[in-house]
Design an enzyme around this catalytic site. Structure first.
Site, PDB file in Angstrom:
ATOM      1  N   GLU A 119      61.060   6.393 -21.341  1.00  0.00           N
ATOM      2  CA  GLU A 119      60.381   5.465 -22.244  1.00  0.00           C
ATOM      3  C   GLU A 119      61.181   4.175 -22.341  1.00  0.00           C
ATOM      4  OE1 GLU A 119      59.743   6.847 -26.215  1.00  0.00           O
ATOM      5  OE2 GLU A 119      58.753   8.717 -25.608  1.00  0.00           O
ATOM      6  N   GLU A 140      48.788   3.068 -30.970  1.00  0.00           N
ATOM      7  CA  GLU A 140      48.373   4.348 -31.557  1.00  0.00           C
ATOM      8  C   GLU A 140      48.376   4.222 -33.087  1.00  0.00           C
ATOM      9  OE1 GLU A 140      50.295   7.801 -29.417  1.00  0.00           O
ATOM     10  OE2 GLU A 140      51.306   6.122 -28.416  1.00  0.00           O
ATOM     11  N   LYS A 191      50.417   6.796 -35.737  1.00  0.00           N
ATOM     12  CA  LYS A 191      51.844   7.066 -35.665  1.00  0.00           C
ATOM     13  C   LYS A 191      52.491   6.689 -36.995  1.00  0.00           C
ATOM     14  CE  LYS A 191      54.308   7.117 -32.136  1.00  0.00           C
ATOM     15  NZ  LYS A 191      55.211   6.852 -31.004  1.00  0.00           N
ATOM     16  N   GLU A 236      55.870   0.936 -34.756  1.00  0.00           N
ATOM     17  CA  GLU A 236      55.548   2.209 -34.108  1.00  0.00           C
ATOM     18  C   GLU A 236      54.093   2.273 -33.648  1.00  0.00           C
ATOM     19  OE1 GLU A 236      57.383   4.957 -33.267  1.00  0.00           O
ATOM     20  OE2 GLU A 236      59.101   3.660 -33.694  1.00  0.00           O
TER      21      GLU A 236
END
Length: 396
Positions: free
Chosen positions: A265, A319, A322, A328
């Site tokens: 990542e 997203e 999250k 985030e």
């Protein structure tokens, strides 16, 4: 003569095929997270990956919808076992049942190339979870061996950079003493099975934590003076490569210098809270654009310049579910409707409004130049083969 001609034709076809592989659009892996309630169906996601010419993806579970949708595609997929499963899967019989149910039915139609056993387990505060990591990896690998899949699917586990006690300068890289014994077992397993060490590396976090002392250009891959490791005299012009080499040095310090490090990542948030320094649309676009350009050059790190660094960008989508700070939920290259969150700065081509997505060509001027050289090579190879054919005809 017909046989001779067919041999020439076959040789020419093989040359053409090899060259077409060499000039294909370069790409890197991408993390396909699904902690959201508004993402497109996996079939649409596959279409998007194809339009991006991305051939490697990682998911954080073994979602059967995704595994089914990605069947008979050219996308290599890494799947993940959730942390809460490790205690159960350290039992070899349970591991065999898990692989038989979650991997074997989809392989080889779905190109599963890796199983990540947990995520950032070595830095988890739960000592029981940490202790379960290597036994679970051993059991999962043993299950793959029993099923004849171990030659195709690697077993590893991604780690946070926080597993290091020291990471600067890179040559000082050292694992934390409290997990030293587990790390040693972990590295033994990776070495024995020839699996990579995956690291979640985010220069953004380092910059956010010390923006007054860390130059922004250094973390964004922009032109900058860089830093020289005072012990190795290796020069680093970006923080990501320095972080990766810190892991390389830490492993070498424990006697495992031959294990490949890959980035599971890395990314940059396009939006953040008021105290999240640097989390902007502009910085996210620059970071990922420059990272893609580096990937197109097949670069290695200063310590291992001849080993191409494999990188998976985080993430494909924003997203919305999250937890945590605003950043985030804003790491995605794309919004859930398939439109770009920002332009990574290479060649962005909007698709039809019916798909509401975008395609990013990862072809740089370097690869375009290379393609011309290959085309010239093909032409002169054809001339050579034709000349050989004429000469051999004269002999007959």
């Amino acid at each position: 003569m017909a046989t001779l001609y067919s041999r020439f034709a076959m040789t020419y076809a093989v040359i053409l095929f090899s060259i077409s592989l060499s000039t294909g659009v370069a790409s890197l892996g991408i993390n396909y997270g699904q902690v959201a309630n508004n993402l497109p169906q996996p079939e649409r996601v596959l279409e998007l990956l194809r339009s991006l010419k991305v051939t490697k993806a990682r998911i954080y579970d073994t979602n059967p919808q995704v595994l089914t949708a990605f069947a008979n595609s050219n996308v290599e997929l890494i799947v993940t076992i959730e942390n809460n499963m490790l205690g159960q899967l350290r039992d070899p019989q349970q591991a065999l049942q898990w692989v038989s149910a979650h991997v074997k039915p989809y392989f080889p139609a779905t190109r599963i190339t890796g199983i990540q056993v947990g995520n950032e387990v070595l830095t988890d505060p739960d000592p029981v979870l940490t202790a379960n990591l290597v036994p679970a990896m051993v059991s999962i690998h043993g299950a793959l061996v029993q099923l004849g899949l171990d030659s195709y699917i690697q077993v590893s586990s991604p780690n946070s950079l926080a597993v290091l006690a020291l990471s600067y300068p890179p040559s000082a890289g050292t694992f934390k003493s409290e997990v030293y014994s587990v790390v040693y077992q972990f590295l033994q397993f990776l070495s024995t099975t020839k699996s990579p060490f995956w690291i979640n590396a985010y220069p953004y976090f380092a910059y956010k934590g010390d923006s007054s002392r860390i130059p922004l250009d250094y973390v964004l891959f922009n032109p900058n003076p860089g830093m020289m490791d005072p012990y190795t005299k290796l020069r680093y012009d970006n923080m990501l490569y320095a972080q990766v080499d810190a892991v390389n040095f830490a492993m070498a310090r424990m006697g495992f210098g031959g294990i490949e490090v890959r980035v599971s990542e890395t990314g940059w948030p396009s939006k953040g809270d008021s105290d999240e320094v640097g989390a902007t649309l502009e910085n996210a676009a620059i970071y990922n654009k420059n990272l893609l350009r580096r990937q197109l050059k097949n670069e290695g790190t200063p310590l291992k310049p001849n080993m191409r660094l494999e990188v998976y960008v985080f993430a494909l989508f924003n997203e919305d579910m999250k937890p945590g700070p605003t950043s985030e939920r804003n790491y995605g290259l794309f919004r859930p409707d398939g439109t770009m969150a920002y332009n990574v700065g290479l060649s962005a081509l909007s698709t039809s409004s019916s798909t509401s997505s975008a395609s990013i060509s990862l072809t740089s001027s370097a690869t375009k130049g290379a393609r011309k050289e290959y085309q010239s090579l093909v032409y002169w190879m054809f001339v050579f083969l034709l000349t050989c054919q004429v000469l051999m005809r004269r002999q007959f």
